[in-house]
Design an enzyme around this catalytic site. Structure first.
Site, PDB file in Angstrom:
ATOM      1  N   ARG A  37       0.819  -1.223   0.000  1.00  0.00           N
ATOM      2  CA  ARG A  37       0.000   0.000   0.000  1.00  0.00           C
ATOM      3  C   ARG A  37       0.850   1.268   0.000  1.00  0.00           C
ATOM      4  O   ARG A  37       0.465   2.282   0.575  1.00  0.00           O
ATOM      5  CB  ARG A  37      -0.974   0.010   1.189  1.00  0.00           C
ATOM      6  CG  ARG A  37      -1.933  -1.161   1.210  1.00  0.00           C
ATOM      7  CD  ARG A  37      -2.894  -1.097   0.023  1.00  0.00           C
ATOM      8  NE  ARG A  37      -4.046  -1.958   0.256  1.00  0.00           N
ATOM      9  CZ  ARG A  37      -5.232  -1.498   0.660  1.00  0.00           C
ATOM     10  NH1 ARG A  37      -5.420  -0.231   0.864  1.00  0.00           N
ATOM     11  NH2 ARG A  37      -6.223  -2.339   0.835  1.00  0.00           N
ATOM     12  N   ARG A  41      -2.969   6.100  -0.184  1.00  0.00           N
ATOM     13  CA  ARG A  41      -2.860   6.168   1.274  1.00  0.00           C
ATOM     14  C   ARG A  41      -2.252   7.463   1.770  1.00  0.00           C
ATOM     15  O   ARG A  41      -2.897   8.467   1.771  1.00  0.00           O
ATOM     16  CB  ARG A  41      -2.087   4.971   1.825  1.00  0.00           C
ATOM     17  CG  ARG A  41      -2.843   3.667   1.688  1.00  0.00           C
ATOM     18  CD  ARG A  41      -3.542   3.369   2.973  1.00  0.00           C
ATOM     19  NE  ARG A  41      -4.505   2.298   2.827  1.00  0.00           N
ATOM     20  CZ  ARG A  41      -4.635   1.315   3.702  1.00  0.00           C
ATOM     21  NH1 ARG A  41      -3.821   1.228   4.724  1.00  0.00           N
ATOM     22  NH2 ARG A  41      -5.575   0.430   3.538  1.00  0.00           N
ATOM     23  N   ARG A  50      -6.225  12.347  -6.643  1.00  0.00           N
ATOM     24  CA  ARG A  50      -7.467  11.564  -6.552  1.00  0.00           C
ATOM     25  C   ARG A  50      -8.697  12.428  -6.276  1.00  0.00           C
ATOM     26  O   ARG A  50      -9.828  11.938  -6.377  1.00  0.00           O
ATOM     27  CB  ARG A  50      -7.333  10.533  -5.435  1.00  0.00           C
ATOM     28  CG  ARG A  50      -6.734   9.190  -5.825  1.00  0.00           C
ATOM     29  CD  ARG A  50      -7.676   8.322  -6.650  1.00  0.00           C
ATOM     30  NE  ARG A  50      -9.049   8.313  -6.153  1.00  0.00           N
ATOM     31  CZ  ARG A  50      -9.469   7.631  -5.104  1.00  0.00           C
ATOM     32  NH1 ARG A  50      -8.660   6.866  -4.454  1.00  0.00           N
ATOM     33  NH2 ARG A  50     -10.725   7.691  -4.715  1.00  0.00           N
ATOM     34  N   ASP A  86      -6.718  -2.447  -7.633  1.00  0.00           N
ATOM     35  CA  ASP A  86      -7.317  -3.040  -6.435  1.00  0.00           C
ATOM     36  C   ASP A  86      -7.686  -4.488  -6.734  1.00  0.00           C
ATOM     37  O   ASP A  86      -7.879  -4.853  -7.896  1.00  0.00           O
ATOM     38  CB  ASP A  86      -8.569  -2.268  -5.991  1.00  0.00           C
ATOM     39  CG  ASP A  86      -8.980  -2.679  -4.582  1.00  0.00           C
ATOM     40  OD1 ASP A  86      -8.393  -2.166  -3.617  1.00  0.00           O
ATOM     41  OD2 ASP A  86      -9.844  -3.574  -4.433  1.00  0.00           O
ATOM     42  N   TYR A 161     -15.272 -11.005   0.136  1.00  0.00           N
ATOM     43  CA  TYR A 161     -16.008  -9.790  -0.254  1.00  0.00           C
ATOM     44  C   TYR A 161     -17.290 -10.146  -1.004  1.00  0.00           C
ATOM     45  O   TYR A 161     -18.345  -9.554  -0.769  1.00  0.00           O
ATOM     46  CB  TYR A 161     -15.125  -8.876  -1.107  1.00  0.00           C
ATOM     47  CG  TYR A 161     -14.059  -8.182  -0.288  1.00  0.00           C
ATOM     48  CD1 TYR A 161     -14.392  -7.179   0.618  1.00  0.00           C
ATOM     49  CD2 TYR A 161     -12.724  -8.543  -0.387  1.00  0.00           C
ATOM     50  CE1 TYR A 161     -13.433  -6.552   1.393  1.00  0.00           C
ATOM     51  CE2 TYR A 161     -11.747  -7.918   0.372  1.00  0.00           C
ATOM     52  CZ  TYR A 161     -12.108  -6.931   1.266  1.00  0.00           C
ATOM     53  OH  TYR A 161     -11.161  -6.322   2.042  1.00  0.00           O
TER      54      TYR A 161
HETATM   55  O1  1CP Z   1       0.243   0.566  -3.014  1.00  0.00           O
HETATM   56  C1  1CP Z   1      -0.387  -0.453  -3.249  1.00  0.00           C
HETATM   57  O2  1CP Z   1      -0.296  -1.454  -2.502  1.00  0.00           O
HETATM   58  C2  1CP Z   1      -1.190  -0.554  -4.533  1.00  0.00           C
HETATM   59  C3  1CP Z   1      -2.581  -0.299  -4.399  1.00  0.00           C
HETATM   60  C4  1CP Z   1      -3.546  -1.272  -3.760  1.00  0.00           C
HETATM   61  C5  1CP Z   1      -3.443  -2.648  -3.446  1.00  0.00           C
HETATM   62  C6  1CP Z   1      -2.249  -3.560  -3.575  1.00  0.00           C
HETATM   63  C7  1CP Z   1      -4.847  -0.870  -3.436  1.00  0.00           C
HETATM   64  C8  1CP Z   1      -5.360   0.487  -3.612  1.00  0.00           C
HETATM   65  N1  1CP Z   1      -5.558  -1.967  -3.015  1.00  0.00           N
HETATM   66  C9  1CP Z   1      -4.702  -3.062  -2.983  1.00  0.00           C
HETATM   67  C10 1CP Z   1      -5.026  -4.442  -2.617  1.00  0.00           C
HETATM   68  C11 1CP Z   1      -6.174  -4.685  -1.724  1.00  0.00           C
HETATM   69  N2  1CP Z   1      -7.435  -4.154  -1.775  1.00  0.00           N
HETATM   70  C12 1CP Z   1      -6.163  -5.649  -0.696  1.00  0.00           C
HETATM   71  C13 1CP Z   1      -4.994  -6.537  -0.382  1.00  0.00           C
HETATM   72  C14 1CP Z   1      -3.939  -5.779   0.332  1.00  0.00           C
HETATM   73  C15 1CP Z   1      -4.210  -5.498   1.781  1.00  0.00           C
HETATM   74  O3  1CP Z   1      -4.550  -6.438   2.524  1.00  0.00           O
HETATM   75  O4  1CP Z   1      -4.054  -4.341   2.177  1.00  0.00           O
HETATM   76  C16 1CP Z   1      -7.420  -5.640  -0.082  1.00  0.00           C
HETATM   77  C17 1CP Z   1      -7.876  -6.482   1.075  1.00  0.00           C
HETATM   78  C18 1CP Z   1      -8.220  -4.693  -0.772  1.00  0.00           C
HETATM   79  C19 1CP Z   1      -9.624  -4.350  -0.510  1.00  0.00           C
HETATM   80  C20 1CP Z   1      -9.772  -2.927  -0.205  1.00  0.00           C
HETATM   81  N3  1CP Z   1      -9.762  -1.943  -1.139  1.00  0.00           N
HETATM   82  C21 1CP Z   1      -9.853  -2.321   1.074  1.00  0.00           C
HETATM   83  C22 1CP Z   1      -9.851  -3.057   2.414  1.00  0.00           C
HETATM   84  C23 1CP Z   1     -11.231  -3.058   3.004  1.00  0.00           C
HETATM   85  C24 1CP Z   1     -11.346  -4.013   4.196  1.00  0.00           C
HETATM   86  O5  1CP Z   1     -11.882  -5.127   4.004  1.00  0.00           O
HETATM   87  O6  1CP Z   1     -10.881  -3.664   5.293  1.00  0.00           O
HETATM   88  C25 1CP Z   1      -9.924  -0.945   0.874  1.00  0.00           C
HETATM   89  C26 1CP Z   1     -10.048   0.141   1.907  1.00  0.00           C
HETATM   90  C27 1CP Z   1      -9.856  -0.723  -0.535  1.00  0.00           C
HETATM   91  C28 1CP Z   1      -9.830   0.587  -1.247  1.00  0.00           C
HETATM   92  C29 1CP Z   1      -8.493   0.970  -1.714  1.00  0.00           C
HETATM   93  N4  1CP Z   1      -7.644   0.191  -2.475  1.00  0.00           N
HETATM   94  C30 1CP Z   1      -6.508   0.914  -2.778  1.00  0.00           C
HETATM   95  C31 1CP Z   1      -6.654   2.217  -2.191  1.00  0.00           C
HETATM   96  C32 1CP Z   1      -5.658   3.339  -2.332  1.00  0.00           C
HETATM   97  C33 1CP Z   1      -7.891   2.227  -1.535  1.00  0.00           C
HETATM   98  C34 1CP Z   1      -8.513   3.396  -0.757  1.00  0.00           C
HETATM   99  C35 1CP Z   1      -9.598   4.006  -1.568  1.00  0.00           C
HETATM  100  C36 1CP Z   1      -9.474   5.468  -1.767  1.00  0.00           C
HETATM  101  O7  1CP Z   1      -8.375   6.060  -1.667  1.00  0.00           O
HETATM  102  O8  1CP Z   1     -10.523   6.055  -2.085  1.00  0.00           O
END
Ligand code: 1CP
Length: 353
Positions: A37, A41, A50, A86, A161
Protein backbone atom coordinates in the site's frame (compact mmCIF):
# COMPACT_ATOMS: atom_id res chain seq x y z
CA UNK A 1 14.83 -19.75 -26.27
CA UNK A 2 15.90 -16.87 -28.49
CA UNK A 3 16.43 -13.35 -27.23
CA UNK A 4 13.16 -12.25 -28.79
CA UNK A 5 11.19 -14.75 -26.72
CA UNK A 6 12.52 -13.50 -23.43
CA UNK A 7 9.93 -12.00 -21.11
CA UNK A 8 10.41 -8.31 -20.32
CA UNK A 9 11.23 -9.22 -16.71
CA UNK A 10 14.39 -10.99 -17.85
CA UNK A 11 15.92 -7.82 -19.30
CA UNK A 12 19.42 -7.20 -17.87
CA UNK A 13 18.40 -4.04 -16.00
CA UNK A 14 15.40 -5.51 -14.20
CA UNK A 15 16.87 -8.94 -13.49
CA UNK A 16 19.87 -7.41 -11.70
CA UNK A 17 17.69 -5.50 -9.24
CA UNK A 18 18.16 -6.18 -5.54
CA UNK A 19 14.45 -6.99 -5.26
CA UNK A 20 14.51 -9.73 -7.90
CA UNK A 21 17.82 -11.11 -6.61
CA UNK A 22 16.37 -11.44 -3.10
CA UNK A 23 13.21 -13.09 -4.47
CA UNK A 24 15.46 -15.69 -6.11
CA UNK A 25 17.56 -16.17 -2.99
CA UNK A 26 20.70 -14.75 -4.66
CA UNK A 27 23.24 -12.40 -2.99
CA UNK A 28 22.11 -8.78 -2.85
CA UNK A 29 24.03 -5.46 -2.80
CA UNK A 30 21.58 -4.22 -0.13
CA UNK A 31 18.37 -5.50 1.44
CA UNK A 32 15.62 -4.48 -0.99
CA UNK A 33 12.55 -2.71 0.38
CA UNK A 34 9.08 -1.74 -0.79
CA UNK A 35 5.86 -1.17 1.14
CA UNK A 36 2.48 -2.80 0.73
CA UNK A 37 0.00 0.00 0.00
CA UNK A 38 2.84 2.40 -0.77
CA UNK A 39 0.78 3.81 -3.65
CA UNK A 40 -2.19 5.78 -2.42
CA UNK A 41 -2.86 6.17 1.27
CA UNK A 42 -0.47 8.55 2.98
CA UNK A 43 0.95 10.72 0.19
CA UNK A 44 -0.39 14.29 -0.17
CA UNK A 45 0.36 14.21 -3.91
CA UNK A 46 -1.88 11.12 -4.15
CA UNK A 47 -4.75 12.79 -2.33
CA UNK A 48 -4.45 15.84 -4.59
CA UNK A 49 -4.56 13.73 -7.76
CA UNK A 50 -7.47 11.56 -6.55
CA UNK A 51 -9.59 14.55 -5.50
CA UNK A 52 -13.08 14.01 -6.96
CA UNK A 53 -12.14 10.83 -8.87
CA UNK A 54 -13.77 7.61 -7.59
CA UNK A 55 -11.28 4.83 -6.75
CA UNK A 56 -12.34 2.37 -9.47
CA UNK A 57 -12.38 5.12 -12.08
CA UNK A 58 -8.82 6.04 -11.08
CA UNK A 59 -7.82 2.37 -11.52
CA UNK A 60 -9.17 2.40 -15.08
CA UNK A 61 -7.32 5.55 -16.21
CA UNK A 62 -3.76 4.74 -17.33
CA UNK A 63 -2.60 8.35 -16.81
CA UNK A 64 -3.63 8.19 -13.15
CA UNK A 65 -2.39 4.64 -12.61
CA UNK A 66 1.04 5.52 -13.98
CA UNK A 67 1.39 8.70 -11.93
CA UNK A 68 0.14 7.16 -8.64
CA UNK A 69 2.35 4.07 -9.08
CA UNK A 70 5.41 6.28 -9.64
CA UNK A 71 4.78 8.66 -6.71
CA UNK A 72 6.23 6.40 -3.96
CA UNK A 73 9.14 5.36 -6.17
CA UNK A 74 10.14 9.01 -6.57
CA UNK A 75 9.57 9.88 -2.93
CA UNK A 76 11.09 6.89 -1.19
CA UNK A 77 13.52 5.30 -3.65
CA UNK A 78 11.94 1.91 -2.99
CA UNK A 79 13.33 -1.15 -4.82
CA UNK A 80 10.02 -2.05 -6.46
CA UNK A 81 6.84 -0.37 -7.63
CA UNK A 82 3.40 -1.92 -7.14
CA UNK A 83 0.68 -1.29 -9.68
CA UNK A 84 -2.00 1.10 -8.47
CA UNK A 85 -5.15 -0.99 -8.77
CA UNK A 86 -7.32 -3.04 -6.44
CA UNK A 87 -8.14 -6.69 -5.88
CA UNK A 88 -11.76 -6.08 -7.00
CA UNK A 89 -10.75 -4.60 -10.39
CA UNK A 90 -10.91 -7.98 -12.22
CA UNK A 91 -14.29 -8.72 -10.57
CA UNK A 92 -15.72 -5.46 -11.88
CA UNK A 93 -14.15 -6.28 -15.26
CA UNK A 94 -16.18 -9.50 -15.53
CA UNK A 95 -19.39 -7.68 -14.69
CA UNK A 96 -19.73 -7.87 -10.90
CA UNK A 97 -21.51 -4.79 -9.53
CA UNK A 98 -18.84 -3.65 -7.08
CA UNK A 99 -17.93 -0.21 -5.83
CA UNK A 100 -15.16 0.97 -3.53
CA UNK A 101 -16.85 3.14 -0.94
CA UNK A 102 -14.59 5.76 0.69
CA UNK A 103 -13.90 4.88 4.31
CA UNK A 104 -15.35 1.36 3.90
CA UNK A 105 -13.76 -0.54 1.03
CA UNK A 106 -15.29 -2.84 -1.59
CA UNK A 107 -19.10 -3.17 -1.49
CA UNK A 108 -20.90 -5.77 -3.63
CA UNK A 109 -24.43 -4.73 -4.69
CA UNK A 110 -25.77 -8.28 -4.91
CA UNK A 111 -23.72 -10.72 -2.75
CA UNK A 112 -22.89 -14.25 -3.93
CA UNK A 113 -24.53 -16.90 -1.74
CA UNK A 114 -26.08 -19.68 -3.84
CA UNK A 115 -25.16 -22.13 -6.59
CA UNK A 116 -27.02 -19.92 -9.06
CA UNK A 117 -24.74 -17.00 -8.20
CA UNK A 118 -21.65 -18.86 -9.44
CA UNK A 119 -22.86 -18.43 -13.03
CA UNK A 120 -22.46 -14.67 -12.62
CA UNK A 121 -18.66 -15.07 -12.64
CA UNK A 122 -17.42 -15.51 -16.18
CA UNK A 123 -13.73 -15.98 -17.08
CA UNK A 124 -11.57 -12.85 -17.39
CA UNK A 125 -10.31 -12.06 -20.89
CA UNK A 126 -7.32 -9.74 -21.46
CA UNK A 127 -9.59 -7.32 -23.34
CA UNK A 128 -11.68 -6.85 -20.19
CA UNK A 129 -8.72 -5.08 -18.58
CA UNK A 130 -7.03 -3.46 -21.58
CA UNK A 131 -6.44 -0.35 -19.42
CA UNK A 132 -4.30 -2.52 -17.11
CA UNK A 133 -2.21 -3.70 -20.05
CA UNK A 134 -1.83 -0.11 -21.22
CA UNK A 135 -0.89 1.10 -17.72
CA UNK A 136 1.67 -1.64 -17.12
CA UNK A 137 3.32 -1.11 -20.52
CA UNK A 138 3.63 2.61 -19.89
CA UNK A 139 4.96 2.02 -16.39
CA UNK A 140 7.65 -0.44 -17.45
CA UNK A 141 8.97 2.24 -19.80
CA UNK A 142 8.97 4.88 -17.06
CA UNK A 143 10.43 2.66 -14.33
CA UNK A 144 13.57 1.54 -16.16
CA UNK A 145 15.51 -0.72 -13.80
CA UNK A 146 12.90 -0.59 -11.02
CA UNK A 147 10.76 -3.76 -11.21
CA UNK A 148 6.97 -3.47 -11.25
CA UNK A 149 4.96 -5.84 -9.05
CA UNK A 150 1.58 -6.94 -10.38
CA UNK A 151 -0.98 -8.38 -7.98
CA UNK A 152 -4.28 -10.13 -7.50
CA UNK A 153 -6.52 -11.05 -4.59
CA UNK A 154 -6.37 -14.72 -3.67
CA UNK A 155 -9.57 -16.75 -4.10
CA UNK A 156 -10.48 -16.78 -0.38
CA UNK A 157 -10.07 -13.05 0.13
CA UNK A 158 -12.02 -12.28 -3.05
CA UNK A 159 -14.74 -14.74 -1.99
CA UNK A 160 -15.03 -13.10 1.41
CA UNK A 161 -16.01 -9.79 -0.25
CA UNK A 162 -18.38 -11.48 -2.72
CA UNK A 163 -20.15 -13.54 -0.05
CA UNK A 164 -20.24 -10.98 2.76
CA UNK A 165 -21.08 -8.12 0.39
CA UNK A 166 -18.29 -5.99 1.85
CA UNK A 167 -15.60 -5.90 4.53
CA UNK A 168 -16.25 -8.26 7.44
CA UNK A 169 -14.88 -8.83 10.90
CA UNK A 170 -15.96 -12.42 11.52
CA UNK A 171 -16.44 -13.71 7.93
CA UNK A 172 -19.46 -15.65 9.25
CA UNK A 173 -21.41 -15.92 5.98
CA UNK A 174 -18.23 -16.91 4.13
CA UNK A 175 -17.49 -19.68 6.62
CA UNK A 176 -21.14 -20.77 6.62
CA UNK A 177 -21.02 -21.26 2.84
CA UNK A 178 -17.63 -22.99 3.04
CA UNK A 179 -18.81 -25.53 5.61
CA UNK A 180 -22.50 -25.73 4.69
CA UNK A 181 -22.25 -25.99 0.91
CA UNK A 182 -18.75 -27.17 0.09
CA UNK A 183 -19.59 -27.88 -3.56
CA UNK A 184 -20.80 -24.34 -4.13
CA UNK A 185 -17.77 -23.05 -2.24
CA UNK A 186 -15.27 -24.99 -4.33
CA UNK A 187 -17.03 -23.97 -7.57
CA UNK A 188 -16.86 -20.32 -6.49
CA UNK A 189 -13.17 -20.50 -5.54
CA UNK A 190 -12.34 -22.38 -8.73
CA UNK A 191 -13.75 -19.53 -10.82
CA UNK A 192 -12.02 -16.92 -8.67
CA UNK A 193 -8.70 -18.77 -8.99
CA UNK A 194 -9.00 -18.65 -12.78
CA UNK A 195 -9.87 -14.94 -12.72
CA UNK A 196 -6.93 -14.16 -10.41
CA UNK A 197 -4.53 -16.19 -12.56
CA UNK A 198 -5.76 -14.49 -15.73
CA UNK A 199 -5.35 -11.05 -14.11
CA UNK A 200 -1.77 -11.88 -13.11
CA UNK A 201 -1.01 -13.22 -16.59
CA UNK A 202 -2.21 -9.97 -18.17
CA UNK A 203 0.10 -7.95 -15.93
CA UNK A 204 3.16 -10.13 -16.58
CA UNK A 205 2.47 -10.22 -20.33
CA UNK A 206 2.55 -6.41 -20.27
CA UNK A 207 5.86 -6.35 -18.38
CA UNK A 208 5.32 -6.82 -14.62
CA UNK A 209 8.53 -8.35 -13.20
CA UNK A 210 6.95 -10.09 -10.18
CA UNK A 211 3.48 -10.77 -8.81
CA UNK A 212 1.95 -10.86 -5.35
CA UNK A 213 -1.09 -12.90 -4.41
CA UNK A 214 -2.84 -11.12 -1.53
CA UNK A 215 -4.75 -13.52 0.72
CA UNK A 216 -5.20 -10.77 3.26
CA UNK A 217 -7.96 -12.42 5.30
CA UNK A 218 -6.81 -16.08 5.24
CA UNK A 219 -5.61 -15.67 8.84
CA UNK A 220 -9.21 -16.01 10.06
CA UNK A 221 -9.10 -19.71 9.12
CA UNK A 222 -7.90 -22.74 11.06
CA UNK A 223 -5.09 -24.70 9.44
CA UNK A 224 -7.39 -27.61 8.59
CA UNK A 225 -10.02 -25.35 7.01
CA UNK A 226 -7.29 -23.53 5.08
CA UNK A 227 -5.89 -26.80 3.79
CA UNK A 228 -9.25 -28.22 2.83
CA UNK A 229 -11.11 -25.21 1.47
CA UNK A 230 -8.54 -22.63 0.38
CA UNK A 231 -5.01 -23.87 -0.24
CA UNK A 232 -5.89 -25.93 -3.38
CA UNK A 233 -7.34 -22.83 -5.03
CA UNK A 234 -4.41 -20.55 -4.14
CA UNK A 235 -2.13 -23.36 -5.36
CA UNK A 236 -4.07 -23.33 -8.63
CA UNK A 237 -3.39 -19.59 -9.11
CA UNK A 238 0.28 -20.13 -8.39
CA UNK A 239 0.49 -23.17 -10.69
CA UNK A 240 -1.22 -21.25 -13.50
CA UNK A 241 1.42 -18.51 -13.20
CA UNK A 242 4.51 -20.69 -12.67
CA UNK A 243 5.43 -20.73 -16.36
CA UNK A 244 5.62 -16.93 -16.51
CA UNK A 245 9.10 -17.03 -15.01
CA UNK A 246 8.61 -14.16 -12.54
CA UNK A 247 8.80 -14.43 -8.73
CA UNK A 248 5.40 -15.09 -7.14
CA UNK A 249 4.92 -13.71 -3.62
CA UNK A 250 2.12 -15.06 -1.41
CA UNK A 251 0.97 -12.94 1.54
CA UNK A 252 -1.69 -12.93 4.23
CA UNK A 253 -2.34 -11.30 7.62
CA UNK A 254 -2.47 -13.27 10.88
CA UNK A 255 -1.22 -16.35 9.03
CA UNK A 256 1.36 -17.51 11.59
CA UNK A 257 -0.31 -20.92 11.87
CA UNK A 258 -0.70 -21.17 8.08
CA UNK A 259 2.82 -20.26 6.95
CA UNK A 260 3.86 -23.84 6.22
CA UNK A 261 0.72 -24.48 4.21
CA UNK A 262 1.05 -21.18 2.37
CA UNK A 263 4.59 -22.14 1.39
CA UNK A 264 3.33 -25.52 0.18
CA UNK A 265 0.83 -23.74 -2.05
CA UNK A 266 3.85 -23.13 -4.26
CA UNK A 267 4.91 -19.47 -4.11
CA UNK A 268 8.54 -18.44 -4.58
CA UNK A 269 8.43 -15.95 -1.67
CA UNK A 270 6.15 -15.94 1.37
CA UNK A 271 5.07 -12.65 2.95
CA UNK A 272 4.91 -12.59 6.74
CA UNK A 273 2.96 -10.19 8.97
CA UNK A 274 4.51 -8.67 12.10
CA UNK A 275 3.27 -11.30 14.55
CA UNK A 276 5.91 -13.92 13.74
CA UNK A 277 9.66 -13.16 13.74
CA UNK A 278 11.23 -13.86 10.35
CA UNK A 279 13.59 -16.55 11.67
CA UNK A 280 10.63 -18.47 13.11
CA UNK A 281 8.63 -17.85 9.94
CA UNK A 282 11.51 -19.14 7.79
CA UNK A 283 11.52 -22.38 9.77
CA UNK A 284 7.77 -22.81 9.30
CA UNK A 285 7.87 -21.96 5.59
CA UNK A 286 10.85 -24.18 4.79
CA UNK A 287 14.47 -23.21 4.41
CA UNK A 288 14.44 -22.91 0.61
CA UNK A 289 11.96 -20.03 0.30
CA UNK A 290 12.83 -16.33 0.65
CA UNK A 291 10.59 -14.27 2.92
CA UNK A 292 9.09 -10.79 2.77
CA UNK A 293 8.27 -8.54 5.71
CA UNK A 294 7.61 -7.65 8.46
CA UNK A 295 7.71 -4.35 10.37
CA UNK A 296 4.49 -3.62 12.25
CA UNK A 297 3.04 -0.62 10.32
CA UNK A 298 2.10 0.98 13.65
CA UNK A 299 5.77 1.12 14.72
CA UNK A 300 6.24 3.89 12.12
CA UNK A 301 4.41 6.19 14.56
CA UNK A 302 7.20 5.69 17.17
CA UNK A 303 10.42 7.77 17.30
CA UNK A 304 12.91 7.22 14.48
CA UNK A 305 15.46 5.35 16.59
CA UNK A 306 12.75 2.85 17.62
CA UNK A 307 11.73 2.33 14.00
CA UNK A 308 15.31 1.77 12.94
CA UNK A 309 16.12 -0.58 15.83
CA UNK A 310 13.05 -2.64 14.90
CA UNK A 311 14.12 -2.68 11.25
CA UNK A 312 17.64 -3.81 12.16
CA UNK A 313 16.24 -6.68 14.24
CA UNK A 314 14.02 -7.72 11.32
CA UNK A 315 16.92 -7.72 8.85
CA UNK A 316 19.05 -9.77 11.26
CA UNK A 317 16.19 -12.21 11.78
CA UNK A 318 15.64 -12.46 8.01
CA UNK A 319 19.17 -13.82 7.53
CA UNK A 320 17.72 -17.20 8.47
CA UNK A 321 15.91 -17.31 5.09
CA UNK A 322 17.70 -17.70 1.74
CA UNK A 323 16.47 -14.23 0.73
CA UNK A 324 14.71 -11.31 2.40
CA UNK A 325 12.63 -8.50 0.91
CA UNK A 326 12.04 -5.88 3.58
CA UNK A 327 8.42 -4.72 3.87
CA UNK A 328 5.81 -3.88 6.45
CA UNK A 329 3.77 -6.67 8.02
CA UNK A 330 0.67 -5.22 6.29
CA UNK A 331 -0.16 -2.06 4.37
CA UNK A 332 0.99 1.48 5.14
CA UNK A 333 -1.51 3.05 7.56
CA UNK A 334 -3.19 6.17 6.09
CA UNK A 335 -1.85 8.58 8.75
CA UNK A 336 1.79 7.47 8.32
CA UNK A 337 4.31 10.31 7.91
CA UNK A 338 5.84 9.91 4.42
CA UNK A 339 9.17 11.17 5.80
CA UNK A 340 9.28 8.25 8.25
CA UNK A 341 8.99 5.85 5.29
CA UNK A 342 11.70 7.72 3.38
CA UNK A 343 14.05 7.50 6.40
CA UNK A 344 13.27 3.80 6.76
CA UNK A 345 14.21 3.10 3.13
CA UNK A 346 17.54 4.90 3.64
CA UNK A 347 18.16 2.93 6.83
CA UNK A 348 17.42 -0.45 5.23
CA UNK A 349 19.64 0.36 2.26
CA UNK A 350 22.54 1.35 4.50
CA UNK A 351 22.25 -1.65 6.86
CA UNK A 352 24.57 -4.57 6.03
CA UNK A 353 22.83 -7.07 3.75
O1 1CP B 1 0.24 0.57 -3.01
C1 1CP B 1 -0.39 -0.45 -3.25
O2 1CP B 1 -0.30 -1.45 -2.50
C2 1CP B 1 -1.19 -0.55 -4.53
C3 1CP B 1 -2.58 -0.30 -4.40
C4 1CP B 1 -3.55 -1.27 -3.76
C5 1CP B 1 -3.44 -2.65 -3.45
C6 1CP B 1 -2.25 -3.56 -3.58
C7 1CP B 1 -4.85 -0.87 -3.44
C8 1CP B 1 -5.36 0.49 -3.61
N1 1CP B 1 -5.56 -1.97 -3.02
C9 1CP B 1 -4.70 -3.06 -2.98
C10 1CP B 1 -5.03 -4.44 -2.62
C11 1CP B 1 -6.17 -4.69 -1.72
N2 1CP B 1 -7.44 -4.15 -1.78
C12 1CP B 1 -6.16 -5.65 -0.70
C13 1CP B 1 -4.99 -6.54 -0.38
C14 1CP B 1 -3.94 -5.78 0.33
C15 1CP B 1 -4.21 -5.50 1.78
O3 1CP B 1 -4.55 -6.44 2.52
O4 1CP B 1 -4.05 -4.34 2.18
C16 1CP B 1 -7.42 -5.64 -0.08
C17 1CP B 1 -7.88 -6.48 1.08
C18 1CP B 1 -8.22 -4.69 -0.77
C19 1CP B 1 -9.62 -4.35 -0.51
C20 1CP B 1 -9.77 -2.93 -0.21
N3 1CP B 1 -9.76 -1.94 -1.14
C21 1CP B 1 -9.85 -2.32 1.07
C22 1CP B 1 -9.85 -3.06 2.41
C23 1CP B 1 -11.23 -3.06 3.00
C24 1CP B 1 -11.35 -4.01 4.20
O5 1CP B 1 -11.88 -5.13 4.00
O6 1CP B 1 -10.88 -3.66 5.29
C25 1CP B 1 -9.92 -0.94 0.87
C26 1CP B 1 -10.05 0.14 1.91
C27 1CP B 1 -9.86 -0.72 -0.54
C28 1CP B 1 -9.83 0.59 -1.25
C29 1CP B 1 -8.49 0.97 -1.71
N4 1CP B 1 -7.64 0.19 -2.47
C30 1CP B 1 -6.51 0.91 -2.78
C31 1CP B 1 -6.65 2.22 -2.19
C32 1CP B 1 -5.66 3.34 -2.33
C33 1CP B 1 -7.89 2.23 -1.53
C34 1CP B 1 -8.51 3.40 -0.76
C35 1CP B 1 -9.60 4.01 -1.57
C36 1CP B 1 -9.47 5.47 -1.77
O7 1CP B 1 -8.38 6.06 -1.67
O8 1CP B 1 -10.52 6.06 -2.08
Amino acid sequence: MTCDDRPVAASPTASGSAFLLACRGEPVPHVPVWFMRQAGRSLPEYRALRDGVPMLEACSRPDMVVEITLQPVRRYGVDAAILFSDIVVPLKAVGVDVDIVPGTGPVIADPFRTAADIGRLRPLQPDDVSYVTESVRALVGELGAVPLIGFAGAPFTLASYLVEGGPSRDHARTKALMHGEPEVWHALLDRLANIAAAFLQVQVAAGAAAVQLFDSWAGVLSLTDYQQFVQPHSASVLAQTAHLGVPRIHFGVGTGELLGAMGEAGADVVGVDWRVPLDVAAQRIGSHRPVQGNLDPAVLFAPTQVVHASAAAIIDSGRRAPGHVFNLGHGVLPATDPDALARLVDFVHAYPA
